[in-house]
Design a protein around this motif. Structure first.
Motif, PDB file in Angstrom:
ATOM      1  N   GLU B  30     -22.763  18.892   2.983  1.00  0.00           N
ATOM      2  CA  GLU B  30     -23.498  17.975   2.120  1.00  0.00           C
ATOM      3  C   GLU B  30     -22.635  17.031   1.301  1.00  0.00           C
ATOM      4  O   GLU B  30     -23.026  15.896   1.038  1.00  0.00           O
ATOM      5  CB  GLU B  30     -24.430  18.773   1.192  1.00  0.00           C
ATOM      6  CG  GLU B  30     -23.686  19.632   0.188  1.00  0.00           C
ATOM      7  CD  GLU B  30     -24.604  20.509  -0.644  1.00  0.00           C
ATOM      8  OE1 GLU B  30     -25.770  20.734  -0.269  1.00  0.00           O
ATOM      9  OE2 GLU B  30     -24.133  21.002  -1.687  1.00  0.00           O
ATOM     10  N   ARG B  31     -21.453  17.500   0.890  1.00  0.00           N
ATOM     11  CA  ARG B  31     -20.651  16.711  -0.051  1.00  0.00           C
ATOM     12  C   ARG B  31     -20.294  15.333   0.517  1.00  0.00           C
ATOM     13  O   ARG B  31     -20.298  14.330  -0.202  1.00  0.00           O
ATOM     14  CB  ARG B  31     -19.385  17.484  -0.442  1.00  0.00           C
ATOM     15  CG  ARG B  31     -18.662  16.829  -1.615  1.00  0.00           C
ATOM     16  CD  ARG B  31     -17.600  17.710  -2.204  1.00  0.00           C
ATOM     17  NE  ARG B  31     -18.119  19.007  -2.621  1.00  0.00           N
ATOM     18  CZ  ARG B  31     -17.446  19.890  -3.351  1.00  0.00           C
ATOM     19  NH1 ARG B  31     -16.204  19.597  -3.741  1.00  0.00           N
ATOM     20  NH2 ARG B  31     -17.967  21.051  -3.682  1.00  0.00           N
ATOM     21  N   GLU B  32     -20.011  15.318   1.798  1.00  0.00           N
ATOM     22  CA  GLU B  32     -19.633  14.060   2.460  1.00  0.00           C
ATOM     23  C   GLU B  32     -20.735  13.002   2.355  1.00  0.00           C
ATOM     24  O   GLU B  32     -20.464  11.801   2.415  1.00  0.00           O
ATOM     25  CB  GLU B  32     -19.347  14.379   3.936  1.00  0.00           C
ATOM     26  CG  GLU B  32     -18.890  13.221   4.759  1.00  0.00           C
ATOM     27  CD  GLU B  32     -18.732  13.618   6.235  1.00  0.00           C
ATOM     28  OE1 GLU B  32     -18.663  12.704   7.062  1.00  0.00           O
ATOM     29  OE2 GLU B  32     -18.682  14.838   6.549  1.00  0.00           O
ATOM     30  N   TYR B  33     -21.979  13.465   2.196  1.00  0.00           N
ATOM     31  CA  TYR B  33     -23.114  12.540   2.139  1.00  0.00           C
ATOM     32  C   TYR B  33     -23.671  12.362   0.723  1.00  0.00           C
ATOM     33  O   TYR B  33     -24.700  11.710   0.554  1.00  0.00           O
ATOM     34  CB  TYR B  33     -24.225  13.055   3.072  1.00  0.00           C
ATOM     35  CG  TYR B  33     -23.767  13.091   4.504  1.00  0.00           C
ATOM     36  CD1 TYR B  33     -23.933  11.972   5.323  1.00  0.00           C
ATOM     37  CD2 TYR B  33     -23.127  14.204   5.035  1.00  0.00           C
ATOM     38  CE1 TYR B  33     -23.488  11.973   6.634  1.00  0.00           C
ATOM     39  CE2 TYR B  33     -22.676  14.215   6.342  1.00  0.00           C
ATOM     40  CZ  TYR B  33     -22.858  13.108   7.132  1.00  0.00           C
ATOM     41  OH  TYR B  33     -22.410  13.112   8.428  1.00  0.00           O
ATOM     42  N   GLY B  34     -22.999  12.970  -0.253  1.00  0.00           N
ATOM     43  CA  GLY B  34     -23.469  12.851  -1.631  1.00  0.00           C
ATOM     44  C   GLY B  34     -24.776  13.578  -1.883  1.00  0.00           C
ATOM     45  O   GLY B  34     -25.546  13.226  -2.788  1.00  0.00           O
ATOM     46  N   VAL B  61     -30.049  12.832   3.258  1.00  0.00           N
ATOM     47  CA  VAL B  61     -30.514  14.229   3.348  1.00  0.00           C
ATOM     48  C   VAL B  61     -30.781  14.601   4.806  1.00  0.00           C
ATOM     49  O   VAL B  61     -30.332  15.652   5.294  1.00  0.00           O
ATOM     50  CB  VAL B  61     -31.792  14.431   2.498  1.00  0.00           C
ATOM     51  CG1 VAL B  61     -32.341  15.841   2.683  1.00  0.00           C
ATOM     52  CG2 VAL B  61     -31.508  14.146   1.026  1.00  0.00           C
ATOM     53  N   LEU B  62     -31.490  13.723   5.508  1.00  0.00           N
ATOM     54  CA  LEU B  62     -31.836  14.013   6.905  1.00  0.00           C
ATOM     55  C   LEU B  62     -30.602  14.064   7.793  1.00  0.00           C
ATOM     56  O   LEU B  62     -30.555  14.833   8.764  1.00  0.00           O
ATOM     57  CB  LEU B  62     -32.832  12.973   7.425  1.00  0.00           C
ATOM     58  CG  LEU B  62     -34.207  12.995   6.749  1.00  0.00           C
ATOM     59  CD1 LEU B  62     -35.132  11.985   7.416  1.00  0.00           C
ATOM     60  CD2 LEU B  62     -34.822  14.391   6.759  1.00  0.00           C
ATOM     61  N   GLU B  63     -29.598  13.264   7.445  1.00  0.00           N
ATOM     62  CA  GLU B  63     -28.376  13.259   8.259  1.00  0.00           C
ATOM     63  C   GLU B  63     -27.616  14.588   8.121  1.00  0.00           C
ATOM     64  O   GLU B  63     -27.074  15.101   9.100  1.00  0.00           O
ATOM     65  CB  GLU B  63     -27.495  12.076   7.853  1.00  0.00           C
ATOM     66  CG  GLU B  63     -26.235  11.919   8.670  1.00  0.00           C
ATOM     67  CD  GLU B  63     -26.468  11.594  10.146  1.00  0.00           C
ATOM     68  OE1 GLU B  63     -27.625  11.300  10.538  1.00  0.00           O
ATOM     69  OE2 GLU B  63     -25.489  11.663  10.917  1.00  0.00           O
ATOM     70  N   VAL B  64     -27.608  15.151   6.920  1.00  0.00           N
ATOM     71  CA  VAL B  64     -26.966  16.470   6.756  1.00  0.00           C
ATOM     72  C   VAL B  64     -27.700  17.499   7.613  1.00  0.00           C
ATOM     73  O   VAL B  64     -27.063  18.281   8.346  1.00  0.00           O
ATOM     74  CB  VAL B  64     -26.955  16.908   5.272  1.00  0.00           C
ATOM     75  CG1 VAL B  64     -26.382  18.320   5.143  1.00  0.00           C
ATOM     76  CG2 VAL B  64     -26.144  15.931   4.431  1.00  0.00           C
ATOM     77  N   HIS B  65     -29.026  17.496   7.560  1.00  0.00           N
ATOM     78  CA  HIS B  65     -29.797  18.447   8.377  1.00  0.00           C
ATOM     79  C   HIS B  65     -29.519  18.232   9.869  1.00  0.00           C
ATOM     80  O   HIS B  65     -29.421  19.197  10.632  1.00  0.00           O
ATOM     81  CB  HIS B  65     -31.302  18.264   8.129  1.00  0.00           C
ATOM     82  CG  HIS B  65     -31.827  19.011   6.943  1.00  0.00           C
ATOM     83  ND1 HIS B  65     -31.239  20.136   6.420  1.00  0.00           N
ATOM     84  CD2 HIS B  65     -32.934  18.799   6.183  1.00  0.00           C
ATOM     85  CE1 HIS B  65     -31.958  20.578   5.396  1.00  0.00           C
ATOM     86  NE2 HIS B  65     -32.982  19.786   5.231  1.00  0.00           N
ATOM     87  N   ARG B  66     -29.400  16.980  10.267  1.00  0.00           N
ATOM     88  CA  ARG B  66     -29.155  16.687  11.686  1.00  0.00           C
ATOM     89  C   ARG B  66     -27.793  17.231  12.114  1.00  0.00           C
ATOM     90  O   ARG B  66     -27.672  17.913  13.137  1.00  0.00           O
ATOM     91  CB  ARG B  66     -29.226  15.172  11.924  1.00  0.00           C
ATOM     92  CG  ARG B  66     -29.340  14.779  13.398  1.00  0.00           C
ATOM     93  CD  ARG B  66     -29.310  13.273  13.598  1.00  0.00           C
ATOM     94  NE  ARG B  66     -28.022  12.687  13.270  1.00  0.00           N
ATOM     95  CZ  ARG B  66     -26.936  12.760  14.039  1.00  0.00           C
ATOM     96  NH1 ARG B  66     -26.970  13.370  15.199  1.00  0.00           N
ATOM     97  NH2 ARG B  66     -25.791  12.216  13.645  1.00  0.00           N
ATOM     98  N   LYS B  67     -26.799  16.951  11.292  1.00  0.00           N
ATOM     99  CA  LYS B  67     -25.444  17.430  11.614  1.00  0.00           C
ATOM    100  C   LYS B  67     -25.373  18.958  11.602  1.00  0.00           C
ATOM    101  O   LYS B  67     -24.576  19.564  12.313  1.00  0.00           O
ATOM    102  CB  LYS B  67     -24.444  16.889  10.589  1.00  0.00           C
ATOM    103  CG  LYS B  67     -24.168  15.414  10.753  1.00  0.00           C
ATOM    104  CD  LYS B  67     -22.800  15.176  11.355  1.00  0.00           C
ATOM    105  CE  LYS B  67     -22.592  13.700  11.614  1.00  0.00           C
ATOM    106  NZ  LYS B  67     -21.207  13.287  11.466  1.00  0.00           N
ATOM    107  N   ALA B  68     -26.192  19.573  10.763  1.00  0.00           N
ATOM    108  CA  ALA B  68     -26.200  21.039  10.658  1.00  0.00           C
ATOM    109  C   ALA B  68     -26.972  21.693  11.806  1.00  0.00           C
ATOM    110  O   ALA B  68     -26.973  22.916  11.932  1.00  0.00           O
ATOM    111  CB  ALA B  68     -26.784  21.465   9.319  1.00  0.00           C
ATOM    112  N   GLY B  69     -27.642  20.863  12.609  1.00  0.00           N
ATOM    113  CA  GLY B  69     -28.303  21.408  13.795  1.00  0.00           C
ATOM    114  C   GLY B  69     -29.756  21.773  13.611  1.00  0.00           C
ATOM    115  O   GLY B  69     -30.346  22.407  14.492  1.00  0.00           O
TER     116      GLY B  69
END
Lengths: 83, 83
Positions: B30-34, B61-69
């Protein structure tokens, strides 16, 4: 006691004063049903409101909302939580 | 910074260990995306998961979830909250 999240729709342009008033109506009624409304979040753009509560069952939570004048049918028991 | 609630579906029979693992994947990225994922609640019966987060916008927020799978498209900005 279980925790629940319920969802309301159709509350576009909701203000924080509106949300506080509705939430206070819930908390004024909740004790009779063994329910406690912990927190509520609102999105005025979509009109969605999410309420986190605890109580004996879904029906008790929904009954408080119904008596408070803002009924919903969408509710989930959330026995799992992490932070 | 704004607060958001996003909703995942299709997670029937989820355990608290599953939810913790997925949440930890979010917080590791998450930190990378603030973004900060504050809390998540899960309903193994319906397969719904609700995540409360704060961040600069929905996309982050959605990008973190996407990267997390565990991607989702359902997210609400919740500028209003009461307790």
């Amino acid at each position: 006691m279980s925790q629940f999240i319920d969802v309301h729709t159709g509350m576009k342009n909701l203000t924080v004063q509106d949300l506080k008033r509705e939430h206070d109506q819930d908390t004024a009624l909740e004790r009779e049903y063994g329910v406690h409304f912990i927190k509520a979040w609102g999105d005025p753009a979509s009109g969605k409101v999410f309420c986190l509560s605890e109580g004996p069952n879904k029906q008790a939570v929904l009954e408080v909302h119904r008596k408070a004048g803002h009924p919903t049918d969408e509710i989930y028991e959330v026995p799992l939580s992490v932070e």
